[in-house]
Design a protein around this motif. Structure first.
Motif, short mmCIF file in Angstrom:
data_model
loop_
_atom_site.label_atom_id
_atom_site.label_comp_id
_atom_site.label_asym_id
_atom_site.label_seq_id
_atom_site.Cartn_x
_atom_site.Cartn_y
_atom_site.Cartn_z
N MET A 10 0.83 -1.19 0.00
CA MET A 10 0.00 0.00 0.00
C MET A 10 0.87 1.25 0.00
O MET A 10 2.06 1.21 0.33
N GLY A 11 0.27 2.38 -0.37
CA GLY A 11 0.97 3.64 -0.21
C GLY A 11 1.17 3.94 1.26
O GLY A 11 0.45 3.41 2.12
N SER A 12 2.17 4.75 1.57
CA SER A 12 2.44 5.07 2.98
C SER A 12 3.10 6.43 3.10
O SER A 12 3.65 6.96 2.13
N SER A 13 3.05 6.97 4.29
CA SER A 13 3.75 8.22 4.57
C SER A 13 4.14 8.25 6.04
O SER A 13 3.51 7.58 6.87
N ASP A 14 5.18 9.01 6.34
CA ASP A 14 5.64 9.17 7.72
C ASP A 14 6.04 10.63 7.93
O ASP A 14 7.06 11.09 7.42
N LYS A 21 -1.09 4.41 6.27
CA LYS A 21 -1.19 3.48 5.16
C LYS A 21 -2.34 3.96 4.29
O LYS A 21 -3.45 4.20 4.78
N PHE A 22 -2.09 4.10 2.98
CA PHE A 22 -3.10 4.57 2.04
C PHE A 22 -3.59 3.40 1.19
O PHE A 22 -2.84 2.84 0.39
N HIS A 23 -4.85 3.03 1.35
CA HIS A 23 -5.43 1.97 0.52
C HIS A 23 -5.63 2.44 -0.91
O HIS A 23 -5.60 1.64 -1.85
N PHE A 24 -5.85 3.75 -1.09
CA PHE A 24 -6.06 4.35 -2.42
C PHE A 24 -5.23 5.63 -2.52
O PHE A 24 -4.75 6.16 -1.52
N SER A 25 -5.08 6.13 -3.74
CA SER A 25 -4.28 7.33 -3.96
C SER A 25 -4.73 8.45 -3.03
O SER A 25 -5.93 8.76 -2.94
N PHE A 26 -3.73 9.06 -2.38
CA PHE A 26 -4.04 10.12 -1.41
C PHE A 26 -2.75 10.86 -1.10
O PHE A 26 -1.69 10.25 -0.95
N LEU A 43 -9.40 5.36 1.95
CA LEU A 43 -9.35 4.61 3.20
C LEU A 43 -7.91 4.70 3.70
O LEU A 43 -7.01 4.09 3.14
N ASN A 44 -7.71 5.53 4.72
CA ASN A 44 -6.40 5.72 5.32
C ASN A 44 -6.37 5.11 6.70
O ASN A 44 -7.29 5.32 7.49
N ASP A 45 -5.33 4.35 6.98
CA ASP A 45 -5.11 3.74 8.29
C ASP A 45 -4.06 4.61 8.98
O ASP A 45 -2.87 4.52 8.68
#
Length: 235
Positions: A10-14, A21-26, A43-45
């Motif tokens: 998944m996409g991710s950022s810190d 965790k990004f389930h879709f583009s964000f 949907l962001n975790d």
């Protein structure tokens, strides 16, 4: 049809205070092949450090649902609403013609929540806010219907033909979930490990489900969320 989404892909950022965790583009994660799943756009975790959060910002024409996994989430908005929710609670903002809101972790521990955006069935609706403090036991080994359309029976109602359920399934227990013709669902393995129609899901994995009934068997006590909706171009 089933498709596993491995959390490691998944996409991710810190950002230090915020880890997602990004389930879709964000935000900084953009994948034109992964923009949405039906009317489910985001949907962001999110993991938010104590005494940090999102300052007041603007949204429009989006149904925004926040599901608190752990810690505290304090909401404020331009409609005058303010409250703090904890594990298993849900809040809802229909942004409609436009609303400003903030989300903070005022607690002493890291907070985790799922940020869910669903496209509404029409634009320029009147902004609205709702919340519900669900009893945790109401999802133990059974589906808790938390969110439905305005024509549905769940305590929280949104402007789209979508339903959101949560579940805590004890180890080695089984439960089914129907996804009927013309419907689809997105499942998040929030915590634990389970086997779904022969597919193993671990913490933070997801599963796309198209018109197929599923049977979930918990390998380790599992906390699961399902967003069920009409397939696109189905009237």
């Amino acid at each position: 049809m089933l498709k596993k989404i491995d959390s490691s892909k998944m996409g991710s950022s810190d950002h230090g205070w915020l880890r997602s965790k990004f389930h879709f583009s964000f935000a900084e994660y953009y994948n034109p092949q992964n923009m949405h799943f039906g009317k489910l756009r985001v949907l962001n975790d999110d993991l938010i450090d104590a005494q940090t959060g999102f300052e007041m910002h603007h949204h429009q024409d989006m149904e925004i649902i926040s599901y608190v996994v752990g810690g505290e989430l304090t909401h404020g908005d331009s409609m005058g609403n303010k409250s703090t929710l904890t594990r298993g609670h849900v809040q809802y903002v229909s942004a409609g013609t436009g609303v400003y809101h903030s989300e903070h972790n005022r607690g002493s521990n890291t907070a985790r929540f799922l940020q869910i955006w669903i496209l509404p069935n029409q634009e320029n609706l009147k902004p609205n806010y709702g919340e519900y403090r669900f009893n945790w036991d109401d999802r133990k080994n059974k589906w808790l219907h938390m969110v439905s359309s305005t024509n549905g029976s769940a305590p929280i109602k949104i402007n789209q033909d979508s339903n959101i359920y949560s579940l805590e399934l004890a180890e080695s227990k089984e439960i089914g979930f129907p996804v009927k013709s013309g419907r689809q669902a997105y499942l998040v393995q929030i915590e634990g490990t389970s086997n779904i129609n022969g597919i193993e899901l671990n913490d933070r994995d997801a599963l796309e489900i198209l018109e197929e009934d599923i049977t979930i068997k918990s390998s380790k006590k599992s906390h699961i969320l399902i967003i069920e909706m009409k397939k696109p171009n189905q009237d």
